[in-house]
Design an enzyme around this catalytic site. Structure first.
Site, PDB file in Angstrom:
ATOM      1  N   SER A 145       0.868  -1.182   0.000  1.00 52.49           N
ATOM      2  CA  SER A 145       0.000   0.000   0.000  1.00 52.49           C
ATOM      3  C   SER A 145       0.902   1.228   0.000  1.00 52.49           C
ATOM      4  O   SER A 145       2.095   1.128   0.328  1.00 52.49           O
ATOM      5  CB  SER A 145      -0.848  -0.016   1.280  1.00 52.49           C
ATOM      6  OG  SER A 145      -1.416   1.243   1.540  1.00 52.49           O
ATOM      7  N   TYR A 158      -1.621  -1.829  10.727  1.00 52.73           N
ATOM      8  CA  TYR A 158      -1.912  -2.130   9.315  1.00 52.73           C
ATOM      9  C   TYR A 158      -0.770  -1.636   8.421  1.00 52.73           C
ATOM     10  O   TYR A 158      -0.273  -2.378   7.564  1.00 52.73           O
ATOM     11  CB  TYR A 158      -3.239  -1.478   8.918  1.00 52.73           C
ATOM     12  CG  TYR A 158      -3.507  -1.499   7.434  1.00 52.73           C
ATOM     13  CD1 TYR A 158      -3.969  -2.656   6.814  1.00 52.73           C
ATOM     14  CD2 TYR A 158      -3.289  -0.367   6.644  1.00 52.73           C
ATOM     15  CE1 TYR A 158      -4.205  -2.689   5.435  1.00 52.73           C
ATOM     16  CE2 TYR A 158      -3.513  -0.398   5.274  1.00 52.73           C
ATOM     17  CZ  TYR A 158      -3.971  -1.549   4.680  1.00 52.73           C
ATOM     18  OH  TYR A 158      -4.195  -1.576   3.319  1.00 52.73           O
TER      19      TYR A 158
HETATM   20  N1  LIG Z   1      -8.941  -0.489  -1.008  1.00 58.87           N
HETATM   21  C1  LIG Z   1      -7.932   0.322  -0.801  1.00 58.87           C
HETATM   22  O1  LIG Z   1      -8.086   1.538  -0.713  1.00 58.87           O
HETATM   23  C2  LIG Z   1      -6.520  -0.238  -0.673  1.00 58.87           C
HETATM   24  C3  LIG Z   1      -5.439   0.644  -0.687  1.00 58.87           C
HETATM   25  C4  LIG Z   1      -4.157   0.129  -0.569  1.00 58.87           C
HETATM   26  C5  LIG Z   1      -3.963  -1.225  -0.445  1.00 58.87           C
HETATM   27  N2  LIG Z   1      -5.032  -2.066  -0.419  1.00 58.87           N
HETATM   28  C6  LIG Z   1      -4.802  -3.497  -0.249  1.00 58.87           C
HETATM   29  O2  LIG Z   1      -5.489  -4.200  -1.268  1.00 58.87           O
HETATM   30  C7  LIG Z   1      -5.952  -5.441  -0.767  1.00 58.87           C
HETATM   31  C8  LIG Z   1      -7.431  -5.592  -1.044  1.00 58.87           C
HETATM   32  O3  LIG Z   1      -8.135  -4.570  -0.426  1.00 58.87           O
HETATM   33  P1  LIG Z   1      -9.716  -4.468  -0.524  1.00 58.87           P
HETATM   34  O4  LIG Z   1     -10.062  -3.072  -0.210  1.00 58.87           O
HETATM   35  O5  LIG Z   1     -10.197  -5.066  -1.790  1.00 58.87           O
HETATM   36  O6  LIG Z   1     -10.319  -5.340   0.654  1.00 58.87           O
HETATM   37  P2  LIG Z   1      -9.827  -6.286   1.819  1.00 58.87           P
HETATM   38  O7  LIG Z   1     -10.804  -6.120   2.916  1.00 58.87           O
HETATM   39  O8  LIG Z   1      -8.418  -6.113   2.149  1.00 58.87           O
HETATM   40  O9  LIG Z   1      -9.983  -7.710   1.187  1.00 58.87           O
HETATM   41  C9  LIG Z   1     -11.220  -8.203   0.961  1.00 58.87           C
HETATM   42  C10 LIG Z   1     -11.156  -9.671   0.582  1.00 58.87           C
HETATM   43  O10 LIG Z   1     -10.380 -10.438   1.517  1.00 58.87           O
HETATM   44  C11 LIG Z   1     -11.175 -11.478   2.070  1.00 58.87           C
HETATM   45  N3  LIG Z   1     -10.749 -11.747   3.430  1.00 58.87           N
HETATM   46  C12 LIG Z   1     -10.605 -10.866   4.438  1.00 58.87           C
HETATM   47  N4  LIG Z   1     -10.217 -11.498   5.564  1.00 58.87           N
HETATM   48  C13 LIG Z   1     -10.102 -12.817   5.240  1.00 58.87           C
HETATM   49  C14 LIG Z   1      -9.750 -13.984   5.958  1.00 58.87           C
HETATM   50  N5  LIG Z   1      -9.444 -13.941   7.267  1.00 58.87           N
HETATM   51  N6  LIG Z   1      -9.732 -15.161   5.313  1.00 58.87           N
HETATM   52  C15 LIG Z   1     -10.067 -15.239   4.011  1.00 58.87           C
HETATM   53  N7  LIG Z   1     -10.407 -14.161   3.268  1.00 58.87           N
HETATM   54  C16 LIG Z   1     -10.427 -12.974   3.880  1.00 58.87           C
HETATM   55  C17 LIG Z   1     -12.602 -10.945   1.950  1.00 58.87           C
HETATM   56  O11 LIG Z   1     -13.563 -11.977   1.821  1.00 58.87           O
HETATM   57  P3  LIG Z   1     -14.425 -12.583   3.012  1.00 58.87           P
HETATM   58  O12 LIG Z   1     -14.953 -11.428   3.803  1.00 58.87           O
HETATM   59  O13 LIG Z   1     -15.485 -13.351   2.287  1.00 58.87           O
HETATM   60  O14 LIG Z   1     -13.506 -13.475   3.771  1.00 58.87           O
HETATM   61  C18 LIG Z   1     -12.537 -10.213   0.612  1.00 58.87           C
HETATM   62  O15 LIG Z   1     -12.658 -11.133  -0.454  1.00 58.87           O
HETATM   63  C19 LIG Z   1      -5.572  -5.459   0.720  1.00 58.87           C
HETATM   64  O16 LIG Z   1      -4.372  -6.178   0.892  1.00 58.87           O
HETATM   65  C20 LIG Z   1      -5.352  -4.010   1.058  1.00 58.87           C
HETATM   66  O17 LIG Z   1      -4.428  -3.825   2.126  1.00 58.87           O
HETATM   67  C21 LIG Z   1      -6.305  -1.606  -0.531  1.00 58.87           C
END
Ligand SMILES: NC(=O)c1ccc[n+]([C@@H]2O[C@H](COP(=O)([O-])OP(=O)(O)OC[C@H]3O[C@@H](n4cnc5c(N)ncnc54)[C@H](OP(=O)(O)O)[C@@H]3O)[C@@H](O)[C@H]2O)c1
Length: 265
Positions: A145, A158
């Protein structure tokens, strides 16, 4: 192009955290490039719906497996989910994050952040990486990130886990590159995903927020080329400003001002 991609990273990709947001977008773009996709997350319903969509729209194989990436028996759950599938590409997308003062958070919740965001990527990279190394080809994508570049008040744990992913990917980029495995860290900026939306306080301005599609495309294009990628030129400028131009304490204070502005009343 997609033939080359499949030869290098096929036949199966595993996306950990695939039920929504960036993970679902990774799964869609990988299926569009011709890979079969194994989708992991905790909620079966959205995973099964996505798997059906990928089979219908891209004529690839797609399977869903319910796995808790924080589980103490993650190695066993992973083994059961993967079975005999040949995983050529790992995308470790899932993350856990709690916003708030470090000392006010439950210790168990903070430790869960480390389990999902650090222990999980290490386990999946190790288990699947060994098989890729034996085949002398494959790829690993870890999600970092912009927060990985410096400490960030109110999401201190985080941000530290995202720095862990960046540094892990950089080391593995050199080390595993020697045995044919491409590794890249994605240093995404704010991206419009369901989880991002859930963490935004009502009515707050969201600043510059990108869309999942270009973030995933930039990451897949960087695989095999760079140890890390910052998708989007504005995010690239922010990373350069915070990481290279400003003194470190100023970068931390700017991030703190931003998170306090967003989350404190
Ligand atoms: N969105 C942003 O602004 C942003 C910015 C920078 C970096 N990132 C990074 O990008 C990645 C994705 O981010 P995101 O915003 O799409 O959402 P996220 O909440 O990080 O990921 C969502 C996904 O992860 C699954 N998940 C969460 N905990 C889990 C667990 N314990 N076991 C299995 N699956 C799990 C969720 O499904 P279930 O709930 O069905 O388990 C969902 O499919 C992350 O690593 C985040 O740090 C995001």
């Amino acid at each position: 192009m997609s033939g080359e991609f499949v030869a290098r990273y096929g036949p199966w990709a595993l996306v950990a955290g695939a039920s929504e947001g960036l993970g679902a977008e990774f799964a869609r773009q990988l299926a569009a490039r011709g890979l079969n996709v194994l989708l992991l997350a905790r909620r079966a319903e959205p995973l099964e719906a996505l798997a059906a969509e990928l089979r219908r729209d891209h004529r690839v194989q797609a399977r869903a497996a319910v796995v808790d990436l924080a589980a103490p028996d993650l190695v066993a759950q992973l083994g059961a989910a993967v079975g005999e599938l040949e995983i050529g590409l790992l995308v470790y997308n899932a993350a856990y994050s709690v916003v708030g003062a470090f000392l006010d958070q439950e210790l168990a919740s903070t430790l869960r952040t480390i389990d999902v965001n650090c222990r999980g990527p290490v386990i999946l990279s190790h288990v699947l990486g060994q098989k890729m190394a034996a085949r002398r080809r494959g790829g690993i994508i870890l999600m970092a990130s912009l927060a990985a570049g410096q400490g960030v008040p109110l999401v201190a744990t985080y941000a530290a886990t995202k720095a862990f992913n960046l540094i892990l990917a950089e080391g593995l980029w050199e080390e595993l590159g020697r045995v044919g495995i491409d590794v890249v860290a994605c240093r995404a900026g704010a991206t419009r995903t369901p989880n991002f939306e859930r963490t935004q306080p009502q009515g707050q301005s969201q600043g510059i927020v990108g869309e999942p599609g270009p973030v995933v495309t930039a990451t897949l294009n960087a695989l095999g080329r760079h140890p890390s990628v910052v998708p989007g030129w504005l995010n690239g400028m922010a990373a350069f400003l915070l990481g290279r131009l400003l003194p470190r304490r100023a970068a931390i204070q700017i991030m703190g001002k931003a998170t306090r502005g967003m989350y404190e009343r």
